[in-house]
Write a protein that holds these residues in place. Structure first.
Motif, PDB file in Angstrom:
ATOM      1  N   LYS A  49       0.831  -1.209   0.000  1.00  0.00           N
ATOM      2  CA  LYS A  49       0.000   0.000   0.000  1.00  0.00           C
ATOM      3  C   LYS A  49       0.873   1.269   0.000  1.00  0.00           C
ATOM      4  O   LYS A  49       0.551   2.238  -0.672  1.00  0.00           O
ATOM      5  CB  LYS A  49      -0.943   0.029   1.219  1.00  0.00           C
ATOM      6  N   ALA A  50       1.963   1.226   0.741  1.00  0.00           N
ATOM      7  CA  ALA A  50       2.843   2.387   0.849  1.00  0.00           C
ATOM      8  C   ALA A  50       3.525   2.681  -0.487  1.00  0.00           C
ATOM      9  O   ALA A  50       3.667   3.843  -0.879  1.00  0.00           O
ATOM     10  CB  ALA A  50       3.880   2.156   1.944  1.00  0.00           C
ATOM     11  N   GLN A  51       3.938   1.614  -1.180  1.00  0.00           N
ATOM     12  CA  GLN A  51       4.611   1.771  -2.482  1.00  0.00           C
ATOM     13  C   GLN A  51       3.731   2.525  -3.471  1.00  0.00           C
ATOM     14  O   GLN A  51       4.226   3.331  -4.251  1.00  0.00           O
ATOM     15  CB  GLN A  51       4.963   0.393  -3.064  1.00  0.00           C
ATOM     16  N   GLN A  52       2.435   2.281  -3.395  1.00  0.00           N
ATOM     17  CA  GLN A  52       1.496   2.926  -4.312  1.00  0.00           C
ATOM     18  C   GLN A  52       1.486   4.449  -4.171  1.00  0.00           C
ATOM     19  O   GLN A  52       1.118   5.145  -5.105  1.00  0.00           O
ATOM     20  CB  GLN A  52       0.083   2.368  -4.098  1.00  0.00           C
ATOM     21  N   VAL A  53       1.879   4.925  -2.998  1.00  0.00           N
ATOM     22  CA  VAL A  53       1.893   6.378  -2.800  1.00  0.00           C
ATOM     23  C   VAL A  53       3.319   6.896  -2.552  1.00  0.00           C
ATOM     24  O   VAL A  53       3.518   7.996  -2.046  1.00  0.00           O
ATOM     25  CB  VAL A  53       0.938   6.811  -1.647  1.00  0.00           C
ATOM     26  N   GLY A  54       4.314   6.074  -2.913  1.00  0.00           N
ATOM     27  CA  GLY A  54       5.708   6.498  -2.850  1.00  0.00           C
ATOM     28  C   GLY A  54       6.276   6.626  -1.453  1.00  0.00           C
ATOM     29  O   GLY A  54       7.153   7.454  -1.194  1.00  0.00           O
ATOM     30  N   VAL A  55       5.770   5.810  -0.533  1.00  0.00           N
ATOM     31  CA  VAL A  55       6.255   5.845   0.847  1.00  0.00           C
ATOM     32  C   VAL A  55       7.045   4.563   1.133  1.00  0.00           C
ATOM     33  O   VAL A  55       6.623   3.482   0.764  1.00  0.00           O
ATOM     34  CB  VAL A  55       5.065   5.989   1.841  1.00  0.00           C
ATOM     35  N   ALA A  56       8.203   4.711   1.766  1.00  0.00           N
ATOM     36  CA  ALA A  56       9.043   3.568   2.107  1.00  0.00           C
ATOM     37  C   ALA A  56       8.617   2.984   3.451  1.00  0.00           C
ATOM     38  O   ALA A  56       8.054   3.686   4.287  1.00  0.00           O
ATOM     39  CB  ALA A  56      10.501   3.993   2.173  1.00  0.00           C
ATOM     40  N   VAL A  57       8.876   1.700   3.653  1.00  0.00           N
ATOM     41  CA  VAL A  57       8.592   1.046   4.932  1.00  0.00           C
ATOM     42  C   VAL A  57       9.899   0.518   5.501  1.00  0.00           C
ATOM     43  O   VAL A  57      10.641  -0.182   4.819  1.00  0.00           O
ATOM     44  CB  VAL A  57       7.563  -0.100   4.778  1.00  0.00           C
ATOM     45  N   GLU A  58      10.194   0.885   6.718  1.00  0.00           N
ATOM     46  CA  GLU A  58      11.430   0.471   7.372  1.00  0.00           C
ATOM     47  C   GLU A  58      11.099  -0.379   8.592  1.00  0.00           C
ATOM     48  O   GLU A  58      10.297   0.020   9.434  1.00  0.00           O
ATOM     49  CB  GLU A  58      12.206   1.721   7.802  1.00  0.00           C
ATOM     50  N   SER A  59      11.719  -1.544   8.688  1.00  0.00           N
ATOM     51  CA  SER A  59      11.480  -2.435   9.818  1.00  0.00           C
ATOM     52  C   SER A  59      12.468  -2.114  10.933  1.00  0.00           C
ATOM     53  O   SER A  59      13.663  -2.093  10.728  1.00  0.00           O
ATOM     54  CB  SER A  59      11.651  -3.887   9.353  1.00  0.00           C
ATOM     55  N   ILE A  60      11.931  -1.846  12.130  1.00  0.00           N
ATOM     56  CA  ILE A  60      12.762  -1.413  13.254  1.00  0.00           C
ATOM     57  C   ILE A  60      12.679  -2.448  14.377  1.00  0.00           C
ATOM     58  O   ILE A  60      11.589  -2.810  14.797  1.00  0.00           O
ATOM     59  CB  ILE A  60      12.257  -0.048  13.790  1.00  0.00           C
ATOM     60  N   PRO A  61      13.829  -2.922  14.888  1.00  0.00           N
ATOM     61  CA  PRO A  61      13.757  -3.830  16.042  1.00  0.00           C
ATOM     62  C   PRO A  61      13.145  -3.093  17.238  1.00  0.00           C
ATOM     63  O   PRO A  61      13.486  -1.947  17.479  1.00  0.00           O
ATOM     64  CB  PRO A  61      15.220  -4.196  16.332  1.00  0.00           C
ATOM     65  N   GLU A  62      12.222  -3.737  17.931  1.00  0.00           N
ATOM     66  CA  GLU A  62      11.494  -3.012  18.969  1.00  0.00           C
ATOM     67  C   GLU A  62      11.732  -3.574  20.377  1.00  0.00           C
ATOM     68  O   GLU A  62      10.900  -3.408  21.256  1.00  0.00           O
ATOM     69  CB  GLU A  62       9.998  -2.976  18.642  1.00  0.00           C
ATOM     70  N   ASP A  63      12.878  -4.208  20.575  1.00  0.00           N
ATOM     71  CA  ASP A  63      13.184  -4.732  21.898  1.00  0.00           C
ATOM     72  C   ASP A  63      13.156  -3.614  22.944  1.00  0.00           C
ATOM     73  O   ASP A  63      13.714  -2.546  22.735  1.00  0.00           O
ATOM     74  CB  ASP A  63      14.549  -5.435  21.892  1.00  0.00           C
ATOM     75  N   TYR A  64      12.478  -3.872  24.013  1.00  0.00           N
ATOM     76  CA  TYR A  64      12.336  -2.950  25.159  1.00  0.00           C
ATOM     77  C   TYR A  64      11.581  -1.660  24.833  1.00  0.00           C
ATOM     78  O   TYR A  64      11.553  -0.747  25.643  1.00  0.00           O
ATOM     79  CB  TYR A  64      13.703  -2.624  25.784  1.00  0.00           C
ATOM     80  N   SER A  65      10.949  -1.586  23.661  1.00  0.00           N
ATOM     81  CA  SER A  65      10.242  -0.348  23.302  1.00  0.00           C
ATOM     82  C   SER A  65       9.019  -0.111  24.187  1.00  0.00           C
ATOM     83  O   SER A  65       8.664   1.032  24.449  1.00  0.00           O
ATOM     84  CB  SER A  65       9.821  -0.367  21.831  1.00  0.00           C
ATOM     85  N   THR A  66       8.398  -1.185  24.673  1.00  0.00           N
ATOM     86  CA  THR A  66       7.196  -1.004  25.497  1.00  0.00           C
ATOM     87  C   THR A  66       7.535  -0.716  26.952  1.00  0.00           C
ATOM     88  O   THR A  66       6.717  -0.210  27.689  1.00  0.00           O
ATOM     89  CB  THR A  66       6.251  -2.221  25.448  1.00  0.00           C
TER      90      THR A  66
END
Ligand SMILES: [Zn+2]
Length: 146
Positions: A49-66
């Motif tokens: 869906k993001a590609q269709q509007v020219g937006v990149a998606v970046e995967s971020i490790p989320e250890d201890y984020s909560t």
């Protein structure tokens, strides 16, 4: 994706639950489903869906984020039990929806390389929690760091 256009979003930072280290164990089957199916499928769809509007998606490790305070960076000994993140640092005392706290941390890691640089100033597109005020100082603050 009207939101991304409206706010000129270039990149979406997505937490990668495969690296989750918050001590949450839903059992081997559920962990597998979440790590290999749910998140993967979600990210695949989001990327499409993001590609269709020219937006990149970046995967971020989320250890201890909560369990890391998005305001003062203090790491709690355990993840929040309810829907609210309550910072135990007496100098901070942030009270914020746990998802907003985690999202701020993931965004912060994506932009600055570490947590607690991005502050939540406003929550939209989410039903607000019904706060029950127990004392005058019960409702915490949400502040922007300069
Ligand atoms: Zn804090």
């Amino acid at each position: 994706m009207a939101f991304t256009e409206e706010h000129e979003v270039r990149t979406l930072a997505v937490g990668d639950v495969r690296d989750i280290q918050d001590g949450v164990n839903l059992g081997r089957k559920s962990n597998q489903k979440i790590s290999q199916w749910s998140h993967g499928k979600f990210e695949q769809y989001l990327t499409y869906k993001a590609q269709q509007v020219g937006v990149a998606v970046e995967s971020i490790p989320e250890d201890y984020s909560t369990r890391t305070c998005s305001h003062c960076a203090q790491v709690a000994t355990s993840p929040p039990r309810g829907r609210l993140y309550r910072c135990r640092n007496p100098e901070c005392r942030l009270l914020l929806h746990r998802d907003a706290n985690g999202a701020a941390n993931i965004c912060s890691r994506a932009v600055y390389g570490h947590y607690s640089k991005v502050q939540v100033t406003r929550i939209t597109y989410r039903r607000p929690i019904q706060y029950r005020r127990r004392s005058a100082g019960d409702i915490g603050h949400v502040a922007r760091r300069g």
